[in-house]
Design a protein around this motif. Structure first.
Motif, mmCIF file in Angstrom:
data_model
loop_
_atom_site.group_PDB
_atom_site.id
_atom_site.type_symbol
_atom_site.label_atom_id
_atom_site.label_comp_id
_atom_site.label_asym_id
_atom_site.label_seq_id
_atom_site.Cartn_x
_atom_site.Cartn_y
_atom_site.Cartn_z
ATOM 1 N N GLU A 93 -17.243 63.188 5.059
ATOM 2 C CA GLU A 93 -15.886 63.721 5.134
ATOM 3 C C GLU A 93 -15.775 64.952 4.226
ATOM 4 O O GLU A 93 -15.912 64.841 3.006
ATOM 5 N N PRO A 94 -15.502 66.139 4.772
ATOM 6 C CA PRO A 94 -15.395 67.344 3.945
ATOM 7 C C PRO A 94 -14.226 67.249 2.964
ATOM 8 O O PRO A 94 -13.162 66.732 3.293
ATOM 9 N N HIS A 95 -14.452 67.760 1.759
ATOM 10 C CA HIS A 95 -13.417 67.784 0.731
ATOM 11 C C HIS A 95 -13.816 68.793 -0.338
ATOM 12 O O HIS A 95 -14.967 69.230 -0.409
ATOM 13 N N ASP A 96 -12.860 69.165 -1.169
ATOM 14 C CA ASP A 96 -13.142 70.016 -2.316
ATOM 15 C C ASP A 96 -12.682 69.267 -3.564
ATOM 16 O O ASP A 96 -12.590 68.044 -3.554
ATOM 17 N N GLY A 97 -12.357 69.950 -4.629
ATOM 18 C CA GLY A 97 -11.877 69.274 -5.828
ATOM 19 C C GLY A 97 -11.575 70.262 -6.925
ATOM 20 O O GLY A 97 -12.347 71.209 -7.155
ATOM 21 N N MET A 98 -10.444 70.079 -7.593
ATOM 22 C CA MET A 98 -10.028 70.994 -8.652
ATOM 23 C C MET A 98 -8.973 70.308 -9.517
ATOM 24 O O MET A 98 -8.410 69.261 -9.137
ATOM 25 N N ALA A 99 -8.701 70.893 -10.688
ATOM 26 C CA ALA A 99 -7.674 70.346 -11.563
ATOM 27 C C ALA A 99 -6.296 70.538 -10.953
ATOM 28 O O ALA A 99 -6.010 71.563 -10.332
ATOM 29 N N ALA A 100 -5.436 69.546 -11.152
ATOM 30 C CA ALA A 100 -4.066 69.654 -10.672
ATOM 31 C C ALA A 100 -3.145 70.251 -11.729
ATOM 32 O O ALA A 100 -2.013 70.624 -11.436
ATOM 33 N N ALA A 101 -3.633 70.355 -12.973
ATOM 34 C CA ALA A 101 -2.846 70.930 -14.075
ATOM 35 C C ALA A 101 -3.813 71.568 -15.064
ATOM 36 O O ALA A 101 -5.026 71.366 -14.991
ATOM 37 N N ALA A 102 -3.268 72.313 -15.995
ATOM 38 C CA ALA A 102 -4.100 73.105 -16.904
ATOM 39 C C ALA A 102 -5.030 72.259 -17.762
ATOM 40 O O ALA A 102 -6.118 72.721 -18.138
ATOM 41 N N GLU A 103 -4.643 71.029 -18.079
ATOM 42 C CA GLU A 103 -5.482 70.218 -18.968
ATOM 43 C C GLU A 103 -6.728 69.681 -18.277
ATOM 44 O O GLU A 103 -7.615 69.128 -18.931
ATOM 45 N N GLY A 104 -6.809 69.814 -16.950
ATOM 46 C CA GLY A 104 -7.988 69.351 -16.238
ATOM 47 C C GLY A 104 -7.995 67.847 -16.010
ATOM 48 O O GLY A 104 -6.960 67.188 -16.060
ATOM 49 N N TRP A 105 -9.183 67.307 -15.791
ATOM 50 C CA TRP A 105 -9.271 65.860 -15.543
ATOM 51 C C TRP A 105 -10.646 65.339 -15.954
ATOM 52 O O TRP A 105 -11.629 66.081 -16.016
ATOM 53 N N THR A 106 -10.671 64.050 -16.266
ATOM 54 C CA THR A 106 -11.908 63.333 -16.581
ATOM 55 C C THR A 106 -12.003 62.155 -15.636
ATOM 56 O O THR A 106 -11.017 61.436 -15.428
ATOM 57 N N TYR A 107 -13.183 61.944 -15.063
ATOM 58 C CA TYR A 107 -13.321 60.814 -14.148
ATOM 59 C C TYR A 107 -14.730 60.262 -14.160
ATOM 60 O O TYR A 107 -15.671 60.855 -14.688
ATOM 61 N N ARG A 108 -14.839 59.060 -13.607
ATOM 62 C CA ARG A 108 -16.119 58.387 -13.405
ATOM 63 C C ARG A 108 -16.247 58.122 -11.903
ATOM 64 O O ARG A 108 -15.330 57.573 -11.289
ATOM 65 N N VAL A 109 -17.383 58.511 -11.327
ATOM 66 C CA VAL A 109 -17.576 58.402 -9.881
ATOM 67 C C VAL A 109 -18.879 57.676 -9.576
ATOM 68 O O VAL A 109 -19.891 57.899 -10.254
ATOM 69 N N LEU A 110 -18.848 56.814 -8.573
ATOM 70 C CA LEU A 110 -20.043 56.159 -8.058
ATOM 71 C C LEU A 110 -20.264 56.629 -6.631
ATOM 72 O O LEU A 110 -19.300 56.866 -5.889
ATOM 73 N N TYR A 111 -21.532 56.700 -6.224
ATOM 74 C CA TYR A 111 -21.875 57.174 -4.890
ATOM 75 C C TYR A 111 -22.728 56.131 -4.160
ATOM 76 O O TYR A 111 -23.935 56.300 -3.983
ATOM 77 N N PRO A 112 -22.107 55.026 -3.728
ATOM 78 C CA PRO A 112 -22.878 53.983 -3.037
ATOM 79 C C PRO A 112 -23.128 54.345 -1.576
ATOM 80 O O PRO A 112 -22.274 54.942 -0.910
ATOM 81 N N SER A 113 -24.282 53.973 -1.082
ATOM 82 C CA SER A 113 -24.546 54.126 0.347
ATOM 83 C C SER A 113 -23.668 53.156 1.129
ATOM 84 O O SER A 113 -23.112 52.193 0.569
ATOM 85 N N GLU A 114 -23.557 53.411 2.423
ATOM 86 C CA GLU A 114 -22.782 52.495 3.270
ATOM 87 C C GLU A 114 -23.367 51.093 3.207
ATOM 88 O O GLU A 114 -22.639 50.096 3.130
ATOM 89 N N ALA A 115 -24.693 50.993 3.224
ATOM 90 C CA ALA A 115 -25.334 49.680 3.199
ATOM 91 C C ALA A 115 -25.038 48.939 1.902
ATOM 92 O O ALA A 115 -24.850 47.716 1.898
ATOM 93 N N MET A 116 -24.962 49.658 0.804
ATOM 94 C CA MET A 116 -24.706 49.021 -0.484
ATOM 95 C C MET A 116 -23.262 48.557 -0.605
ATOM 96 O O MET A 116 -22.980 47.446 -1.056
ATOM 97 N N LEU A 117 -22.329 49.406 -0.202
ATOM 98 C CA LEU A 117 -20.912 49.053 -0.330
ATOM 99 C C LEU A 117 -20.507 47.956 0.648
ATOM 100 O O LEU A 117 -19.718 47.068 0.309
ATOM 101 N N LEU A 118 -21.049 48.001 1.842
ATOM 102 C CA LEU A 118 -20.578 47.121 2.919
ATOM 103 C C LEU A 118 -21.622 46.086 3.303
ATOM 104 O O LEU A 118 -21.692 45.671 4.454
ATOM 105 N N GLU A 119 -22.393 45.658 2.351
ATOM 106 C CA GLU A 119 -23.515 44.764 2.608
ATOM 107 C C GLU A 119 -23.104 43.519 3.401
ATOM 108 O O GLU A 119 -22.134 42.848 3.087
ATOM 109 N N HIS A 120 -23.900 43.246 4.442
ATOM 110 C CA HIS A 120 -23.732 42.057 5.285
ATOM 111 C C HIS A 120 -22.457 42.072 6.128
ATOM 112 O O HIS A 120 -22.063 41.047 6.679
ATOM 113 N N ARG A 121 -21.807 43.193 6.273
ATOM 114 C CA ARG A 121 -20.640 43.280 7.148
ATOM 115 C C ARG A 121 -21.086 43.857 8.481
ATOM 116 O O ARG A 121 -21.724 44.906 8.527
#
Length: 277
Positions: free
Chosen positions: A70-98
């Motif tokens: 899914e195409p997307h971009d990303g940027m700060a919504a305010a001057a102070e910016g943002w801090t985040y934690r992101v995980l990148y699971p494969s479809e098989a890992m996230l949806l195991e046995h479904r």
């Protein structure tokens, strides 16, 4: 807030998972997509991104769920910016046995339970201290995300702890954990050994014992530590003998369970107070 970003890659014996910990103020991601899911929690500030034709905002406490390709971009919504934690699971890992992949129509949701699970799993996987505990929390987090926010088939219900088959599986898991307190099997090894998905194995074991496997194992380590301390071993010797990462790790858990430090326990049982007859 200064800008920083660090990546970690972890393995669980079957899948590999990339994790990002980052803070941005001026950086703006160009429009792109991922071959995997991108699931993140904002811990400071606010991010905005274009996704499926709309401008979305993700603030503190939010859970962002972006589907593969899914195409997307990303940027700060305010001057102070943002801090985040992101995980990148494969479809098989996230949806195991479904059998069928559910969709995630809302890319930003507010779910305190799922956010806490995901953030805790991310922190512990990045730290790399207790892989069994961290991967267990990750399995709980992924199941919560799919069950609460996915739309579509969710698969068959897990075994119940009262089932005879479940009782046998729980006994097998206990035996595997007790085989060597110093070397915990991975979450997937435990699950594969009883032919369950990691999440279903966790649920069956917790329902039967009251604890997930990693907590049950730590409590067994504390129990064994008590016997070794009473036999005269030092806390430093005991920590490594029962599988704690170091003496500090032993001390934290031992005091949580017994109310005293390992040294205080050893001293009390080695030199008990004589009581009058």
């Amino acid at each position: 807030m200064s800008e920083s970003a660090s990546w970690t890659r972890v393995h669980d014996g079957c899948f590999e998972l990339d994790l990002l910990t980052a803070s941005y103020r001026r950086h703006a991601f160009t429009r792109h997509s991922h071959a995997t899911f991108a699931i993140g929690v904002v811990v400071r500030g606010e991010e905005q991104f274009h996704y499926r034709g709309e401008l979305r905002r993700a603030g503190v406490g939010s859970l962002a769920i972006l589907e593969p390709e899914e195409p997307h971009d990303g940027m700060a919504a305010a001057a102070e910016g943002w801090t985040y934690r992101v995980l990148y699971p494969s479809e098989a890992m996230l949806l195991e046995h479904r059998p069928v992949r559910p969709s995630f129509p809302e890319p930003v949701v507010y779910d305190a339970h799922a956010v806490h699970l995901l953030q805790t799993a991310h922190e512990e996987l990045t730290a790399g201290v207790d892989p069994l505990a961290a991967h267990s929390k990750l399995a709980w987090a992924f199941e919560a995300i799919v069950a609460r926010h996915g739309r579509g088939p969710v698969g068959a219900p897990p075994l119940k702890a009262s089932d005879a088959a479940a009782t046998r599986k729980v006994a097998e898991i206990r035996d595997r954990l007790m085989a060597d307190l110093r070397c915990a099997p991975s979450l997937r090894e435990l699950a594969a050994g009883v032919e369950l998905s990691p999440y279903h194995m966790l649920r069956v074991f917790r329902d039967a014992t009251g604890f997930p496997p990693h907590t049950w194992l730590v409590l067994e380590r504390v129990c064994r530590a008590r016997h070794l301390l009473a036999a005269g071993l030092t806390p430093a010797e005991v920590g490594s003998a029962v599988g704690f990462a170091d003496q500090a790790h032993l001390t934290r858990w031992f005091k949580r369970v017994t109310g005293v430090t390992p040294a205080a326990f050893r001293n009390s049982v080695q030199d008990p107070v004589r009581r009058p007859a």
